[in-house]
Motif scaffolding. Sequence first.
Motif, PDB file in Angstrom:
ATOM      1  N   ALA A   3       0.853  -1.253   0.172  1.00 45.03           N
ATOM      2  CA  ALA A   3       0.236  -0.033   0.341  1.00 45.03           C
ATOM      3  C   ALA A   3       0.869   1.140   0.199  1.00 45.03           C
ATOM      4  CB  ALA A   3      -1.179   0.417   1.195  1.00 45.03           C
ATOM      5  N   ALA A   4       1.662   0.930   0.600  1.00 43.72           N
ATOM      6  CA  ALA A   4       3.222   2.130   0.598  1.00 43.72           C
ATOM      7  C   ALA A   4       3.485   2.369  -0.759  1.00 43.72           C
ATOM      8  CB  ALA A   4       3.338   2.341   1.846  1.00 43.72           C
ATOM      9  N   ILE A   5       3.761   1.473  -1.072  1.00 44.93           N
ATOM     10  CA  ILE A   5       5.094   1.818  -2.802  1.00 44.93           C
ATOM     11  C   ILE A   5       4.083   1.826  -3.825  1.00 44.93           C
ATOM     12  CG2 ILE A   5       5.298  -0.454  -3.415  1.00 44.93           C
ATOM     13  CD1 ILE A   5       7.703   1.619  -3.340  1.00 44.93           C
ATOM     14  N   ALA A   6       2.384   1.358  -3.977  1.00 44.70           N
ATOM     15  CA  ALA A   6       2.016   1.083  -4.795  1.00 44.70           C
ATOM     16  C   ALA A   6       1.419   2.901  -5.367  1.00 44.70           C
ATOM     17  CB  ALA A   6       0.392   1.116  -4.217  1.00 44.70           C
ATOM     18  N   PRO A   7       1.335   4.168  -4.719  1.00 48.15           N
ATOM     19  CA  PRO A   7       1.170   5.609  -5.552  1.00 48.15           C
ATOM     20  C   PRO A   7       2.605   6.119  -5.904  1.00 48.15           C
ATOM     21  CG  PRO A   7      -0.042   5.706  -2.850  1.00 48.15           C
ATOM     22  CD  PRO A   7       1.117   4.068  -2.864  1.00 48.15           C
ATOM     23  N   VAL A   8       4.195   5.909  -5.729  1.00 47.75           N
ATOM     24  CA  VAL A   8       5.269   6.023  -5.984  1.00 47.75           C
ATOM     25  C   VAL A   8       5.194   5.825  -7.937  1.00 47.75           C
ATOM     26  CG1 VAL A   8       7.315   6.343  -6.106  1.00 47.75           C
ATOM     27  CG2 VAL A   8       6.070   5.613  -3.646  1.00 47.75           C
ATOM     28  N   PHE A   9       4.282   4.621  -7.756  1.00 50.94           N
ATOM     29  CA  PHE A   9       4.559   4.340  -9.625  1.00 50.94           C
ATOM     30  C   PHE A   9       3.755   5.053 -10.913  1.00 50.94           C
ATOM     31  CE2 PHE A   9       5.405   0.295  -7.040  1.00 50.94           C
ATOM     32  CZ  PHE A   9       6.067  -0.342  -8.790  1.00 50.94           C
ATOM     33  N   LEU A  10       3.038   6.217  -9.674  1.00 52.57           N
ATOM     34  CA  LEU A  10       2.013   7.606 -10.973  1.00 52.57           C
ATOM     35  C   LEU A  10       3.113   7.800 -11.266  1.00 52.57           C
ATOM     36  CD1 LEU A  10       0.253   8.591 -12.359  1.00 52.57           C
ATOM     37  CD2 LEU A  10      -0.599  10.424  -9.876  1.00 52.57           C
ATOM     38  N   ASN A  11       4.542   8.303 -10.262  1.00 52.13           N
ATOM     39  CA  ASN A  11       5.289   9.225 -10.954  1.00 52.13           C
ATOM     40  C   ASN A  11       6.230   8.144 -11.270  1.00 52.13           C
ATOM     41  OD1 ASN A  11       4.096  11.634  -9.302  1.00 52.13           O
ATOM     42  ND2 ASN A  11       5.273  11.358  -7.101  1.00 52.13           N
ATOM     43  N   PHE A  12       6.395   6.740 -11.123  1.00 48.35           N
ATOM     44  CA  PHE A  12       7.536   6.415 -12.262  1.00 48.35           C
ATOM     45  C   PHE A  12       6.824   6.782 -13.132  1.00 48.35           C
ATOM     46  CE2 PHE A  12       8.803   3.582  -8.448  1.00 48.35           C
ATOM     47  CZ  PHE A  12       9.943   4.501  -7.813  1.00 48.35           C
ATOM     48  N   ILE A  13       5.611   6.241 -14.075  1.00 44.94           N
ATOM     49  CA  ILE A  13       5.024   5.730 -14.956  1.00 44.94           C
ATOM     50  C   ILE A  13       5.586   7.396 -15.692  1.00 44.94           C
ATOM     51  CG2 ILE A  13       2.970   5.383 -16.385  1.00 44.94           C
ATOM     52  CD1 ILE A  13       2.825   3.248 -14.488  1.00 44.94           C
ATOM     53  N   LEU A  14       4.855   8.632 -15.568  1.00 42.71           N
ATOM     54  CA  LEU A  14       4.523   9.409 -15.745  1.00 42.71           C
ATOM     55  C   LEU A  14       6.144  10.481 -16.428  1.00 42.71           C
ATOM     56  CD1 LEU A  14       1.811  11.706 -14.152  1.00 42.71           C
ATOM     57  CD2 LEU A  14       1.910  10.357 -16.298  1.00 42.71           C
ATOM     58  N   ILE A  15       6.975   9.504 -15.450  1.00 47.14           N
ATOM     59  CA  ILE A  15       8.546   9.988 -15.330  1.00 47.14           C
ATOM     60  C   ILE A  15       9.173   9.632 -16.541  1.00 47.14           C
ATOM     61  CG2 ILE A  15      11.118   9.924 -14.685  1.00 47.14           C
ATOM     62  CD1 ILE A  15       9.812  10.336 -12.010  1.00 47.14           C
ATOM     63  N   GLY A  16       8.474   8.266 -17.130  1.00 50.80           N
ATOM     64  CA  GLY A  16       9.064   7.854 -18.141  1.00 50.80           C
ATOM     65  C   GLY A  16       8.314   8.125 -19.302  1.00 50.80           C
ATOM     66  N   VAL A  17       6.813   8.545 -19.426  1.00 52.36           N
ATOM     67  CA  VAL A  17       6.568   9.293 -20.627  1.00 52.36           C
ATOM     68  C   VAL A  17       7.957  10.362 -21.028  1.00 52.36           C
ATOM     69  CG1 VAL A  17       4.515  10.463 -21.247  1.00 52.36           C
ATOM     70  CG2 VAL A  17       4.150   8.346 -20.012  1.00 52.36           C
ATOM     71  N   LEU A  18       7.267  11.152 -19.953  1.00 48.14           N
ATOM     72  CA  LEU A  18       8.407  12.902 -20.024  1.00 48.14           C
ATOM     73  C   LEU A  18       9.865  12.731 -20.593  1.00 48.14           C
ATOM     74  CD1 LEU A  18       7.323  14.395 -17.379  1.00 48.14           C
ATOM     75  CD2 LEU A  18       6.535  15.051 -18.962  1.00 48.14           C
ATOM     76  N   ALA A  19      10.253  10.842 -19.990  1.00 50.68           N
ATOM     77  CA  ALA A  19      11.681  11.027 -20.229  1.00 50.68           C
ATOM     78  C   ALA A  19      11.636  10.347 -22.251  1.00 50.68           C
ATOM     79  CB  ALA A  19      12.171  10.252 -19.475  1.00 50.68           C
ATOM     80  N   PHE A  20      10.761   9.461 -22.240  1.00 52.12           N
ATOM     81  CA  PHE A  20      10.577   8.889 -23.659  1.00 52.12           C
ATOM     82  C   PHE A  20      10.282  10.162 -24.478  1.00 52.12           C
ATOM     83  CE2 PHE A  20       8.136   7.452 -27.937  1.00 52.12           C
ATOM     84  CZ  PHE A  20       8.625   6.691 -28.300  1.00 52.12           C
ATOM     85  N   ALA A  21       8.846  10.733 -24.183  1.00 53.02           N
ATOM     86  CA  ALA A  21       8.667  12.491 -25.018  1.00 53.02           C
ATOM     87  C   ALA A  21      10.041  13.104 -25.611  1.00 53.02           C
ATOM     88  CB  ALA A  21       8.238  13.037 -24.077  1.00 53.02           C
TER      89      ALA A  21
END
Length: 534
Positions: free
Chosen positions: A161-179
């Motif tokens: 439950a503590a680690i799950a919310p961090v994946f929002l930032n991981f995924i969006l950072i990945g999207v932005l880095a690819f862009a």
Amino acid sequence: MSLVKKFATVGGATLGSRVFGFVRETFMAALLGTGPVADAFNTAFRLPNTFRRLFAEGAFNSAFVPLFAKEIEARGMDGARRFAEEVFGVLFTMLLLLTIAMELAMPFIVRELIAPGFADDPAKFASTVTFATIMFPYLACMSLGAMMAGMLNSLHRYFAAAIAPVFLNFILIGVLAFAWYSGHDAIAVGYGLSWGVMAAGLVQFAIVWFAVRNAGMRIGFRRPRLTANVKRLLVLALPAAITGGITQINLLINTNIASGKAGAVSSLVYADRIYQLPLGVVGIAVATVLLPELARALRAGNLNEASNLQNRSVEFTLFLTLPAAAALLVMSEPIVRLLFERGRFSPESTVIVGQILAIYGLGLPAFVLIKAFIPGFFAREDTRTPMIFAAISVAVNVSLALTLFPSLGASGIAIAEIAAGWANALLLFSTLVWRGHWGRDIPLLTRIPRLVAAAAIMALALHHAIGWLAFPLSSAASLPMRAATVCGLVLAAMAIYFALAFGLGGASLGMIRRNLRRRAAAPQSAAGEGPDAS
């Protein structure tokens, strides 16, 4: 565990989430600046995020977790599983109907409720509607995920439950880095971020869903029925929804007002991300730890301990937030320039966001003190008074924002927010004193003016140093030179403040030692709190 150590534990978890969120905003600033796509995405994301904070993290969890834990104690795991399935069936059905209704009504909602100012810009309006339509199912994922997280916390399984919310930032950072690597234009970045939010919701829900299954709780779907347990849940959730809704509605109103000027929404978001670092680390840690500690002391009838807890919490928050507020006030522009000024984030954007951040600095102590004062009411089972004061602060905010925005733009909304924050803090504090719930503490009263003096002298020294170091802090300087200069100023400011705080008597080694050695009788109850990663 000592009070300060508990603050540090929860604050550290929150800091990690805030840092990743900040990295996300840095990428967004470079790719989108404060342009129309940034405004459209930030406005569209506000809608599911507001519902998530209102229902999933506020009203629902505050009602569901105690009832689920009670079912475990009374009827064992099988009884708790049946209760969870009853709630899951009703919650899933409600969320499905809400999502369908919101998707169909999205153009009306954006035009009339969230961003009426975008109606004059067809491209921005269309982008906002499209982004919001893509992202809104995120609400359903996060609401169902909040239920799973509540079950995990009740079962003493905290990690997922503590680690799950961090994946929002991981995924969006990945999207932005690819862009960034692929050279995508702004509108493509907006679409990528919107689909990234949707994907993050699914990933977060999957993490907690499988964690619940691994904990031995397999949840099946039951036909939605308003059983006695479900009715009890709804009755308990309603007051929490009203209280939490006041703040979230306030945010939507500010977005509504800010939509009338290009770049205003995004400028507020960028400034808020920096300001949330000290607020989240100190304020959320204090609020999370103080409430159970204060409730324990009051249940035991130990009024002296309760008074000491409140005063030490205020002492701790002011000791850390006064220098942060002073630094944001005088060096906001160099901070914004270092962190955001690149790509599509222009020097003009730096000036605007810097002004907003400086204003937020003035309100930082108020918002942290609110989090230290509210447990004094909640621990006494008084949720009505903070709700009334929150409503008053919203009235102050809205009236000032409507008055100041036409002439001051986004800075006017920031002024309204901090004025409302100070009004709320003063109302809470004066009521605690009037009711006799806040003990007089001579050491605290003598230390506060000394801490203020230390922070003021530090701010004055920073102001002169910034003038002397104008070139190394300017846009003309290289990024390494700007980074080294800002870091040097921060370290020098810390040295000045702490030397003055201890030298003037605003803080002492004895005070720090007492707080570090202070042991609480109850076990740490904050371990299961997950940081807000949004």
